[in-house]
Design a protein around this motif. Structure first.
Motif, PDB file in Angstrom:
ATOM      1  N   LEU A  74       0.825  -1.208   0.000  1.00  0.00           N
ATOM      2  CA  LEU A  74       0.000   0.000   0.000  1.00  0.00           C
ATOM      3  C   LEU A  74       0.860   1.260   0.000  1.00  0.00           C
ATOM      4  N   ILE A  75       1.924   1.259   0.774  1.00  0.00           N
ATOM      5  CA  ILE A  75       2.802   2.434   0.823  1.00  0.00           C
ATOM      6  C   ILE A  75       3.485   2.651  -0.519  1.00  0.00           C
ATOM      7  N   ALA A  76       3.890   1.584  -1.172  1.00  0.00           N
ATOM      8  CA  ALA A  76       4.505   1.721  -2.500  1.00  0.00           C
ATOM      9  C   ALA A  76       3.521   2.339  -3.489  1.00  0.00           C
ATOM     10  N   LEU A  79       3.123   6.159  -2.617  1.00  0.00           N
ATOM     11  CA  LEU A  79       4.260   6.980  -3.027  1.00  0.00           C
ATOM     12  C   LEU A  79       4.278   7.207  -4.530  1.00  0.00           C
ATOM     13  N   GLN A  80       3.730   6.265  -5.268  1.00  0.00           N
ATOM     14  CA  GLN A  80       3.727   6.384  -6.721  1.00  0.00           C
ATOM     15  C   GLN A  80       2.529   7.170  -7.247  1.00  0.00           C
ATOM     16  N   ASN A  81       1.375   7.035  -6.606  1.00  0.00           N
ATOM     17  CA  ASN A  81       0.144   7.565  -7.190  1.00  0.00           C
ATOM     18  C   ASN A  81      -0.476   8.740  -6.437  1.00  0.00           C
ATOM     19  N   ASN A  82       0.008   9.056  -5.240  1.00  0.00           N
ATOM     20  CA  ASN A  82      -0.615  10.132  -4.475  1.00  0.00           C
ATOM     21  C   ASN A  82      -0.461  11.470  -5.198  1.00  0.00           C
ATOM     22  N   PRO A  83      -1.541  12.226  -5.410  1.00  0.00           N
ATOM     23  CA  PRO A  83      -1.445  13.506  -6.135  1.00  0.00           C
ATOM     24  C   PRO A  83      -0.552  14.527  -5.441  1.00  0.00           C
ATOM     25  N   ASP A  84      -0.591  14.561  -4.118  1.00  0.00           N
ATOM     26  CA  ASP A  84       0.235  15.539  -3.403  1.00  0.00           C
ATOM     27  C   ASP A  84       1.718  15.282  -3.617  1.00  0.00           C
ATOM     28  N   MET A  85       2.111  14.010  -3.724  1.00  0.00           N
ATOM     29  CA  MET A  85       3.506  13.708  -3.998  1.00  0.00           C
ATOM     30  C   MET A  85       3.893  14.187  -5.392  1.00  0.00           C
ATOM     31  N   LEU A 188       6.511  15.695   3.259  1.00  0.00           N
ATOM     32  CA  LEU A 188       5.233  15.186   2.764  1.00  0.00           C
ATOM     33  C   LEU A 188       5.282  13.672   2.620  1.00  0.00           C
ATOM     34  N   ARG A 189       6.404  13.152   2.162  1.00  0.00           N
ATOM     35  CA  ARG A 189       6.561  11.701   2.007  1.00  0.00           C
ATOM     36  C   ARG A 189       6.427  11.007   3.356  1.00  0.00           C
ATOM     37  N   LEU A 190       7.091  11.555   4.375  1.00  0.00           N
ATOM     38  CA  LEU A 190       6.999  10.977   5.711  1.00  0.00           C
ATOM     39  C   LEU A 190       5.571  11.025   6.232  1.00  0.00           C
ATOM     40  N   THR A 191       4.910  12.167   6.031  1.00  0.00           N
ATOM     41  CA  THR A 191       3.523  12.308   6.474  1.00  0.00           C
ATOM     42  C   THR A 191       2.609  11.347   5.725  1.00  0.00           C
ATOM     43  N   LEU A 192       2.841  11.177   4.426  1.00  0.00           N
ATOM     44  CA  LEU A 192       2.017  10.270   3.629  1.00  0.00           C
ATOM     45  C   LEU A 192       2.180   8.832   4.094  1.00  0.00           C
ATOM     46  N   ILE A 193       3.418   8.407   4.309  1.00  0.00           N
ATOM     47  CA  ILE A 193       3.651   7.033   4.764  1.00  0.00           C
ATOM     48  C   ILE A 193       2.972   6.793   6.105  1.00  0.00           C
ATOM     49  N   ALA A 194       3.141   7.749   7.031  1.00  0.00           N
ATOM     50  CA  ALA A 194       2.507   7.605   8.339  1.00  0.00           C
ATOM     51  C   ALA A 194       0.984   7.608   8.206  1.00  0.00           C
ATOM     52  N   ALA A 270      -8.057   4.949   0.292  1.00  0.00           N
ATOM     53  CA  ALA A 270      -8.010   4.933  -1.167  1.00  0.00           C
ATOM     54  C   ALA A 270      -7.559   6.283  -1.716  1.00  0.00           C
ATOM     55  N   ILE A 271      -8.024   7.373  -1.113  1.00  0.00           N
ATOM     56  CA  ILE A 271      -7.625   8.709  -1.569  1.00  0.00           C
ATOM     57  C   ILE A 271      -6.131   8.916  -1.366  1.00  0.00           C
ATOM     58  N   LEU A 272      -5.608   8.467  -0.216  1.00  0.00           N
ATOM     59  CA  LEU A 272      -4.170   8.590   0.014  1.00  0.00           C
ATOM     60  C   LEU A 272      -3.363   7.813  -1.018  1.00  0.00           C
TER      61      LEU A 272
END
Length: 488
Positions: A74-76, A79-85, A188-194, A270-272
């Motif tokens: 899920l984290i992979a 990191l690949q598909n999140n719009p904010d990233m 942002l990456r750290l926040t997204l993973i968490a 799912a949004i994340l």
């Protein structure tokens, strides 16, 4: 006239070199006075207030400490598909381009020009080559016709001498801003993973609570059958039946809110991940499937520096310092040097050996005499901004220290609480079995059995929630330290 051109060229070069040497000598005495922000803004404690094991480095794939292949997947995806990233990545591209633009100010600007002219004279009148229909006729009405061609090339250069460091300060500011955008992306990456891990844990917790609720509903229905049988045989009053039916209904009513929480958690996750919420699912259903990593922290000086938000705040200080230098340099004169040369010939082939027809070398100095305090106001703004960012950085350091100690305290206390609740759960299970046996035998009334049912459900539900709290505390510790760690 062509004979005088070498002398003119040498004279212009001499003037330009003299101006250049004079300005270089004057410029050497001007130095940037921007303050150094690399000093420590607050004293870091020697150790955490909570006792921990030691650690010596950051683990970049810290989420794998939870031993969940599904979480890793899920984290992979996130990191690949999140719009904010994607947005953060594009901001880095923009910052890199802005740094290149700022760096161009340190180099000369060269520009070239080319031109071609065709002129034709008829009967004393001059016509441009644009009248193509007339130029092809040769003669008109017996009037004589003469034509001429002219081709020219030009090259010009301009350069602003950065004696006071204004352009160099702009380059430093742009470079620091580029680094800050990278740190912002890392934050942002750290926040997204968490966030992904937290959302996944919450879904598993809700599903586990649903299992507990359904199990307790089954227990309540089983007891209802016992009560119905006792009422039929006159061994229990109708009041007991009403009470147990109420217990069954209350247990059924506890399930729909949990189902709603599960669905909302799936949508949020799912949004994340950058996926369409409808139809999204995860396979896990119990928190016991996850491993709770052993806590190891270390001292702030060794691990807090890995926090990207602190690195970003520190880099913003560097931007502010560079902006102060640029604002102060704007108080000094602007010095520029420009030159141009040109070639002309009657034919394109003749340009190869054409003599120099023009050459100019110009040095300019511009100094604001009166601007109503605008430039000094900009210096004051830049200095105030630097002081503001220094305070912001200090606040971020203090906040990070509180985050780590709070996460350590939460993890330690929740671990102790879970152990106590586990012991209480065993007693609640035993109490339910004994009270049910005693109710069947008529030794206890229904109220004792009802109390045992409620106690068991509460204990099971609290165990799930406290385990979720332990996992969330562990996530908070990872985030507070900028990621995971490797044990010393």
């Amino acid at each position: 006239m062509m004979k005088n051109q070498p002398d003119t060229l040498l004279s212009s070069l001499s003037v330009g070199l003299a101006i250049l040497i004079l300005l270089l000598l004057n410029g050497c005495a001007v130095q940037s006075t921007g303050k150094d922000s690399s000093s420590v803004v607050t004293d870091l404690p020697a150790q955490w207030s909570e006792q921990t094991a030691s650690a010596n480095s950051i683990n970049p794939t810290w989420w794998r400490d939870f031993a969940s292949a599904e979480l890793d997947k899920l984290i992979a995806q996130g990191l690949q598909n999140n719009p904010d990233m994607g947005i953060a990545t594009e901001r880095i591209v923009q910052a890199e381009a802005q740094a290149r633009i700022a760096g161009a100010s340190l180099f000369p600007v060269l520009s070239g020009s080319a031109g071609a002219t065709h002129r034709e004279t008829r009967g004393g009148n001059t016509a441009n080559a644009d009248a193509a229909s007339n130029s092809s006729s040769g003669t008109n009405g017996g009037n004589s016709s003469n034509s001429s061609n002219s081709i020219s090339l030009g090259l010009s250069a301009s350069y602003e001498f950065d004696f006071w460091g204004k352009n160099a300060a702009g380059v430093r500011a742009a470079s620091s801003q580029q680094q800050a955008s990278q740190f912002d992306r890392d934050s942002l990456r750290l926040t997204l993973i968490a966030g992904i891990a937290s959302g996944y844990f919450q879904i598993l917790a809700v599903r586990e609570r649903l299992l507990v609720a359904r199990d307790n509903l089954a227990i309540a229905r089983r007891v209802l059958h016992v009560v119905e049988a006792r009422v039929r045989y006159g061994a229990a009053a109708q009041l007991d039946l009403t009470r147990q039916r109420s217990t069954v209904l209350n247990q059924e009513a506890a399930i729909p809110p949990l189902q709603l929480q599960e669905q909302q958690g799936l949508y949020a996750l799912a949004i994340l991940l950058g996926q369409v919420p409808p139809g999204f699912q995860v396979a896990g259903d119990k928190l016991q499937q996850l491993q709770l990593p052993a806590i190891a922290a270390g001292i702030p000086a060794s691990l807090l520096h890995s926090r990207p938000d602190l690195a970003s705040a520190e880099t913003q200080l560097a931007v502010a310092n560079a902006n102060i230098d640029a604002a102060r340099a704007a108080l000094f004169p602007s010095i520029s040097l420009s030159s141009s040369l040109g070639l002309a010939s009657d034919s394109l082939r003749g340009l190869v050996n054409a003599p120099l027809t023009s050459f100019n070398l110009t040095a300019g100095l511009v100094q604001a005499i009166f601007d109503g305090g605008r430039l000094r106001g900009q210096v004051s703004i830049a200095e105030s901004r630097q002081r503001e960012l220094l305070l912001f950085y200090r606040k971020a350091v203090l906040t990070s220290l509180a985050d780590v100690n709070s996460a350590l305290a939460a993890s330690s206390r929740s671990q102790t609480l879970e152990a106590l609740l586990q012991s209480g759960l065993q007693e609640s299970e035993l109490a339910l079995r004994l009270s049910e046996v005693r109710y069947r035998a008529g030794a206890d009334d229904l109220l004792v059995l009802l109390d045992a049912q409620r106690s068991l459900y509460q204990a099971q539900d609290q165990i799930t929630q406290i385990r979720l709290s332990r996992l969330q505390a562990q996530l908070g510790l990872y985030k507070a330290l900028g990621g995971g760690w490797t044990k010393a």
